[in-house]
Scaffold this active site. Structure first.
Site, short mmCIF file in Angstrom:
data_model
loop_
_atom_site.label_atom_id
_atom_site.label_comp_id
_atom_site.label_asym_id
_atom_site.label_seq_id
_atom_site.Cartn_x
_atom_site.Cartn_y
_atom_site.Cartn_z
CG ASP A 8 -0.27 11.19 3.13
OD1 ASP A 8 -1.30 10.67 2.69
OD2 ASP A 8 -0.18 11.66 4.27
CD GLU B 104 -5.16 13.94 7.33
OE1 GLU B 104 -5.06 13.47 8.47
OE2 GLU B 104 -5.71 13.31 6.41
CD1 TRP C 86 -0.90 2.24 2.44
CD2 TRP C 86 -2.77 1.71 1.35
NE1 TRP C 86 -1.78 3.27 2.61
CE2 TRP C 86 -2.94 2.97 1.96
CE3 TRP C 86 -3.83 1.16 0.61
CZ2 TRP C 86 -4.13 3.69 1.84
CZ3 TRP C 86 -5.01 1.90 0.51
CH2 TRP C 86 -5.15 3.14 1.12
CG PHE D 233 1.62 9.04 10.72
CD1 PHE D 233 1.68 7.66 10.55
CD2 PHE D 233 0.45 9.58 11.24
CE1 PHE D 233 0.60 6.85 10.88
CE2 PHE D 233 -0.64 8.79 11.56
CZ PHE D 233 -0.57 7.42 11.39
CB SER D 234 2.83 12.58 6.05
OG SER D 234 2.22 11.59 5.28
CD GLN E 121 3.00 8.09 5.85
OE1 GLN E 121 2.30 7.61 6.73
NE2 GLN E 121 4.28 8.37 6.04
#
Ligand code: FRU
Length: 703
Positions: free
Chosen positions: A286, A451, A283, A343-344, A302
């Site tokens: 971002d 976000e 998968w 995370f991003s 991500q």
């Protein structure tokens, strides 16, 4: 290899002991039966798996389970079961969700007193919605009448609980790991995945030291596809793989390999985008860390390497010399702990060595990302993004929020971090500044953005002497204004950038050479690839410009000119009167296309193109473009409308009137090669110019 027999025997020992299990509740009914729900959190009956806006729930048995995420984390309630007699030494149950003692839990009550309690495993962002076995030893309560109470009194993050399959048993059922040890001889481990299988927590230990841990829908029978771990760093060493399975046999399916799974057919899969970036396996969401450095466009992203759904967030990594041909590199950032995901974030080149990370000649790349367990963190690379070292002083910003976007503010000679923050129902972008990327000072905030914030400067109509700043969050809706390095002052907005579907979390490149001068954007294209060993893709790199229009300043988006590197056969046409009805352009064929078309509207009420059976319509009465249910405004200029259309296997991107309207849309047409038609309705129009370029696949040129 160590024989796994002992672990297996321990796991199955209970099979031979005493009397049958008594199922207290399996939550397979339409409603809760004799269980009484109070409050809103538990809904009116068992949930069938995942609820709206929830991460994927797995590990429960059958179809139904208790899931207090009804209407999200904000709701509360209690679910109380009927009295029962304790007749076995253990009560076993599957439980997941929040870890808030007394607030997200299941309680066992005897005579109105809580005698046992259990919570889910999560109290940090990230985490996982996997239900796992827990067990209470209730020997001392044998014969007592008890009740069970499932509680959700928490309203913040992980303010919910999931429960299933509550049983009385002679034996303890806990999610105990089985294990297999291997000596690593090849660079990759292939792991089998079955869509929808309970996501189990798998762990690697290298010679006694924890190294990786992730959730995986591990196939215990025939897999749907294979994922992989890059274990090249562990060559010759002993890796212990452990996971809570009913026996160790399925671990035997894990195999060592010289290449990634499906290497022979990679990029030729039925739903593989042919010129949009997607990850080889797993998968993506971002885009992260878009930065140009020493001739390479870096695209971090991500990434869940272990499945085709969101989870296990790592930073995947690819590089390109030209924004079109990508080469996927090893994963750049791994979660440092099970409950601490990456995370991003973004990347910069610290050319002046403000952080002091430089050794030798190589300029250092610094990335900022959200550690879900700690806050905003930085890491640096001395080898062009190939490997990263975590800054030992992490986190550099602590707050409730995520997704730091870094930029160099040249006039003030300092760094800026635009980062999403939230508290008490409010959401904003916070601006922090720093001179060394390590110590940050909060400067200002602008409310009403969600976000993945982004901020950049653009010349107006190409005039470098007149600029404005653009700010947007994940949905791309942008404001235009000024920025003095600390405070953004809005002049107009929000305006819509994308009229398409599934365009999200876009970011633009840092440090493109001044001689290039472009502002290149890549977004996440939320487009599913069902049945494939990969999922989602990036939008095609778009060049953003700021131009004066009759409505004021607006962003224009056009495909990066490098798309022409894929041009193959070209068909052109000029001055064709398009009568009412459909006019095929028989010479314009090919699956992958880059189309330019300019129409004089004439007296047609509607006109446009039909590409592989999908209609792109300009509706003159509505002043609107429509494609696959997406609509956006468009006015003719001098009686003309123009389209640029990039057609890939699972996505289409439309840029109208020179980029005034941008509409990226997902949808598959892998078997449709009907080619191109033009059409008019309610009158005739004129096709002034048509250029159809067939495109080669970007993957044919893979190094
Ligand atoms: C946006 C987002 C970010 C977060 C990341 C996690 O799609 O939710 O806010 O950092 O995805 O994968």
């Amino acid at each position: 290899m160590r024989p796994p027999a002992l672990a297996f025997l321990l796991c199955c020992a209970g099979l031979f002991a005493g009397e049958a299990d008594i199922v207290i509740a399996d939550f397979e009914g339409q409603d809760y039966g004799a269980w009484k729900a109070e409050g809103e959190a538990f809904g009116s009956g068992p949930a069938h798996g995942t609820l709206p806006d929830q991460m994927q729930v797995s590990g429960f048995r059958g179809k139904g389970l208790v899931n207090s995420f009804h209407k999200g984390d904000g709701t509360t309630g209690t679910l109380t079961g009927p009295p029962f007699r304790i007749e076995r030494p253990f009560i076993n149950f599957l439980i997941g969700g929040g870890k808030h003692e007394g607030k997200t839990c299941m309680n066992l009550l005897v005579d109105g007193r809580i005698v046992r309690t259990a919570t889910g495993p999560n109290d940090q962002p990230g985490g996982s919605e996997v239900l796992a076995w827990q067990s209470w030893d209730v020997k001392d309560l044998k014969g007592a009448t008890a009740t069970l109470q499932i509680v959700d009194q928490a309203t913040g993050g992980w303010g919910h609980i999931t429960v299933d399959q509550i049983e009385q048993s002679e034996r303890k059922k806990e999610s105990v790991p089985v294990e297999r040890s291997i000596v690593v001889e090849k660079p990759y481990l292939h792991l089998p995945v079955k869509n929808g299988a309970p996501a189990i927590r798998m762990r690697y230990d290298l010679e006694g030291r924890w190294v990786r841990e992730f959730a995986i829908e591990f196939a215990t029978g025939e897999p749907d596809y294979w994922v992989f771990s890059d274990v090249s760093a562990y060559q010759g060493r002993t890796l212990r793989i452990s996971a809570p399975l009913d026996g160790p046999e399925p671990l035997a399916a894990i195999r060592q390999a010289d290449d990634v799974p499906g290497a022979a057919t990679l990029y030729r899969e039925k739903l593989r985008p042919q010129f949009h970036f997607s990850s080889r396996v797993g998968w993506l969401n971002d885009p992260n860390g878009l930065v140009f450095h020493q001739g390479e466009y870096h695209l971090f992203y991500q990434h869940n390497p272990y499945g085709c759904t969101w989870g296990n967030m790592h930073w995947g990594h690819a590089v390109s010399p030209d924004l079109v041909h990508w080469k996927e590199l090893p994963i750049a950032l791994y979660p440092p702990r099970w409950d601490d995901w990456v995370f991003s974030g973004s990347a910069v080149i610290d050319a002046d060595d403000t952080a002091g990370f430089k050794r030798g000649d190589e300029d250092v790349m610094v990335v900022a990302y959200t550690s879900t367990g700690r806050g905003e963190c930085i890491a640096y690379s001395r080898d062009r993004g190939r490997t990263f070292i975590e800054y030992e002083g992490n986190p550099v910003v602590r707050h409730r929020g995520r997704d730091p976007k870094l930029l160099w503010y040249a006039p003030g000679r300092h760094w800026v971090m635009a980062v999403y923050s939230e508290a008490e129902g409010k959401q904003w972008i916070a601006f922090h500044t720093s001179t060394d990327l390590k110590r940050w000072t909060f400067r200002s905030r602008i409310e009403g953005y969600y976000e993945c914030p982004e901020i950049f400067e653009l010349p107006i109509d190409g005039d470098k002497g007149r600029t404005r700043w653009i700010v947007h969050a994940a949905d791309g809706a942008y404001s235009i204004g000024t920025f003095d390095g600390q405070v953004f002052t809005k002049e107009s907005g929000k305006h819509t950038l994308s009229y398409g579907r599934g365009f999200y979390a876009s970011q633009t490149y840092n440090h493109l050479p001044a001689a290039d001068g472009r502002r290149i954007q890549i977004g996440w294209g939320q487009y599913d690839s069902p049945g494939m060993p990969f999922n989602q893709c990036m939008t095609f790199p778009a060049e953003l410009t700021l131009r004066t229009t009759d409505e004021g300043l607006r962003l224009f988006a056009n495909p990066a000119r490098e798309i022409s590197k894929l041009h193959a056969r070209q068909h052109t046409q000029k001055d064709l009167t398009v009568q009412e009805g459909e006019t095929p352009i028989p010479e314009a064929t090919g699956e992958l296309l880059d189309i330019r078309a300019e129409f004089a509207v004439g007296d047609a009420k509607r006109l446009g193109l039909i590409v592989h059976g999908s209609r792109l319509t300009y509706d003159a009465a509505k002043g609107e473009v429509e494609y696959r249910g997406c609509r956006g405004p468009l006015k003719p200029e001098g009686g003309r409308v123009s389209f640029r259309v990039l057609v890939d296997r699972t996505t289409t991107e439309i840029y109208a009137n020179g980029g005034r309207l941008y509409m990226p849309v997902g949808g598959t047409h892998p078997d449709d090669r009907r080619g191109v038609c033009v059409f008019a309705a309610g009158g005739a129009s004129k096709l002034l110019e048509l250029e159809v370029n067939e495109l080669k696949s970007a993957w044919e040129h893979r190094q």
